[in-house]
Design an enzyme around this catalytic site. Structure first.
Site, mmCIF file in Angstrom:
data_model
loop_
_atom_site.group_PDB
_atom_site.id
_atom_site.type_symbol
_atom_site.label_atom_id
_atom_site.label_comp_id
_atom_site.label_asym_id
_atom_site.label_seq_id
_atom_site.Cartn_x
_atom_site.Cartn_y
_atom_site.Cartn_z
ATOM 1 N N ARG A 123 0.838 -1.201 0.000
ATOM 2 C CA ARG A 123 0.000 0.000 0.000
ATOM 3 C C ARG A 123 0.869 1.245 0.000
ATOM 4 O O ARG A 123 2.052 1.186 0.325
ATOM 5 C CB ARG A 123 -0.960 0.005 1.185
ATOM 6 C CG ARG A 123 -0.305 -0.098 2.541
ATOM 7 C CD ARG A 123 -1.375 -0.278 3.643
ATOM 8 N NE ARG A 123 -0.740 -0.550 4.924
ATOM 9 C CZ ARG A 123 -1.377 -0.954 6.007
ATOM 10 N NH1 ARG A 123 -2.683 -1.141 5.994
ATOM 11 N NH2 ARG A 123 -0.734 -1.168 7.137
ATOM 12 N N ASP B 171 -5.473 -4.668 17.751
ATOM 13 C CA ASP B 171 -5.554 -3.258 17.377
ATOM 14 C C ASP B 171 -5.314 -2.407 18.623
ATOM 15 O O ASP B 171 -5.399 -2.895 19.749
ATOM 16 C CB ASP B 171 -6.930 -2.955 16.795
ATOM 17 C CG ASP B 171 -7.097 -3.560 15.408
ATOM 18 O OD1 ASP B 171 -6.077 -3.766 14.740
ATOM 19 O OD2 ASP B 171 -8.251 -3.836 15.013
HETATM 20 N N1 UDP Z 1 -6.307 -7.648 2.624
HETATM 21 C C1 UDP Z 1 -6.192 -7.887 1.258
HETATM 22 N N2 UDP Z 1 -6.341 -6.853 0.387
HETATM 23 C C2 UDP Z 1 -6.556 -5.588 0.797
HETATM 24 C C3 UDP Z 1 -6.669 -5.336 2.184
HETATM 25 C C4 UDP Z 1 -6.533 -6.389 3.066
HETATM 26 O O1 UDP Z 1 -5.952 -9.013 0.849
HETATM 27 O O2 UDP Z 1 -6.642 -4.682 -0.055
HETATM 28 C C5 UDP Z 1 -6.151 -8.789 3.551
HETATM 29 C C6 UDP Z 1 -4.683 -9.006 3.922
HETATM 30 O O3 UDP Z 1 -4.450 -10.380 4.093
HETATM 31 C C7 UDP Z 1 -4.582 -8.269 5.239
HETATM 32 C C8 UDP Z 1 -5.936 -8.575 5.872
HETATM 33 O O4 UDP Z 1 -6.851 -8.557 4.755
HETATM 34 O O5 UDP Z 1 -3.499 -8.724 6.024
HETATM 35 C C9 UDP Z 1 -6.376 -7.630 6.951
HETATM 36 O O6 UDP Z 1 -6.380 -6.313 6.442
HETATM 37 P P1 UDP Z 1 -6.187 -5.027 7.357
HETATM 38 O O7 UDP Z 1 -6.454 -3.830 6.527
HETATM 39 O O8 UDP Z 1 -6.965 -5.190 8.613
HETATM 40 O O9 UDP Z 1 -4.605 -5.086 7.678
HETATM 41 P P2 UDP Z 1 -3.644 -4.045 8.465
HETATM 42 O O10 UDP Z 1 -4.127 -2.649 8.201
HETATM 43 O O11 UDP Z 1 -3.690 -4.453 9.930
HETATM 44 O O12 UDP Z 1 -2.299 -4.321 7.833
#
Ligand code: UDP
Length: 366
Positions: free
Chosen positions: A277, A348
């Site tokens: 990201r 979280d």
């Molecule tokens: N995920 C994904 N695509 C996305 C966003 C999330 O595959 O665009 C999956 C990915 O495995 C990720 C999980 O969903 O680890 C949880 O996402 P979250 O946004 O909660 O992750 P964080 O912000 O904690 O990294």
């Protein structure tokens, strides 16, 4: 009584404060050169933008007590996390909602039509999804899974989603309306002065002494009546039973004029780019005005011994090792293990704070 606290993220800071308020002498040991753990925010020297140095942190909770607690330490501006995602060169809205479904399938479905359509294309025969992949196939079907989750998850976790537990995906809702709020919590916000300021305020008490650049070792236990540690559980025991797996992140910053992507977070769901990201920090503080912008590309890797751990992986092999550490932890009568790393769970911020308050409360009751 003298209390030792290992780590100055939310868990350590909250416990330090609660115990100091109750008359204990508290000493915090922080291995890094700053407080606030991975919530650390800092103004970038070139742009003066408040940077979420270890990845985006948006505070959200449905627990009014926790919301009121955190609001004591700074003004929280209302903030709704609206994430965008790029898949096959097109931009979509996340979490999966009616807008995502309609744009992806080029439709104008109503909520009920979308529900019916997704039911038809998803694998309803999967009864109790255990893996991430089964959870996705059951609730959104193959196309949406492959477009938004499969490759992102392999980049993020370094594993096939067939091997990952379903609960990672359960963090994200699927909605059949146009609500594109990434979270479902009642309260959501970002502190005006950043998380470092919040944690500094939490730790601001005459009975709390903070040692930066200070590694706490088990041998130092004897100097304290009790120790709360938020350091990685396996590191506490010198990795006696092996290393638990974590993912670490690497960040690449770039500075531009104006607005780079028009949104705080854009996920890159395909293998065509290596980062997962891009965060554009000034959009986390929309009440501020900046002419320049700083963005961070985020890359995920297996955590090696000298890396900072971020995400506990918790695979079957980890669980076997974990049980040995849990047994060892139970035998440590003067030590309480807290936080994401101390308990090896994907917590979280609001849960870390709630559990820290509970840990302090239990200790005080004893
Ligand atoms: N995920 C994904 N695509 C996305 C966003 C999330 O595959 O665009 C999956 C990915 O495995 C990720 C999980 O969903 O680890 C949880 O996402 P979250 O946004 O909660 O992750 P964080 O912000 O904690 O990294």
């Amino acid at each position: 009584m003298k209390i030792g606290i290992v780590g100055s993220g939310f868990s350590g800071a909250v416990i330090a404060r609660e115990l100091a308020l109750n008359g204990f002498d508290v000493e915090v040991f922080e291995v890094r050169d700053h407080i606030a753990g991975n919530c650390f925010t800092k103004r970038d020297s070139e742009t003066n933008i408040l940077k979420h140095c270890y990845g985006p942190h948006i505070f959200h909770t449905s627990d009014l007590d926790i919301w009121n607690y955190i609001n004591q330490f700074d003004k929280f501006f209302a903030f709704t996390n609206r994430v965008k995602a790029i898949s096959s060169n097109k931009i979509y809205s996340l979490p999966i909602n009616l807008f995502t479904i309609n744009s992806f399938f080029n439709k104008t479905f109503s909520p009920n039509e979308a529900k019916e359509f997704i039911r038809e294309i998803s694998c309803t025969s999967i009864e109790n999804p255990i893996s991430f992949e089964d959870q996705a196939l059951k609730f959104i079907g193959k196309e949406l899974y492959e477009a938004f989750f499969k490759e992102y998850t392999i980049k993020q976790w370094g594993l096939n989603p067939k091997e990952l537990p379903a609960n990672i995906l359960k963090r994200l809702p699927v909605r059949f309306n146009y609500d594109d709020n990434y979270y479902t919590s009642k309260y959501q916000g970002i502190p005006e002065n950043g998380y470092t300021h919040v944690i500094k305020k939490i730790l601001d008490h005459p009975k709390i002494k903070i040692n930066l650049n200070s590694k706490f070792t088990r041998g130092m236990n004897n100097e304290f009546d009790h120790v709360f540690t938020s350091a990685p559980l396996d590191s506490w025991f010198n990795f006696d039973y092996g290393r638990l797996s974590y993912r670490t992140l690497k960040f690449k910053d770039e500075i531009y004029e104006g607005d780079y992507q028009g949104n705080p977070v854009i996920n890159y769901c395909d293998f065509s780019v290596q980062w997962t990201r891009i965060c554009e920090h000034k959009h986390f503080s929309p009440w501020e005005k900046h002419t320049k912008t700083i963005i961070t590309k985020e890359y995920s890797y297996a955590c090696k011994p000298n890396d900072i751990p971020y995400y506990p992986v918790r695979l079957i092999k980890d669980k076997k090792i974990l049980n040995k550490y849990f047994d060892a932890a139970k035998k440590e009568k003067k030590v309480t293990f807290v936080g994401r790393l101390g308990t090896y769970r994907y917590l979280d911020m609001h849960i870390a704070i709630k559990e820290a308050l509970q840990a302090a409360d239990q200790f005080l009751k004893k």
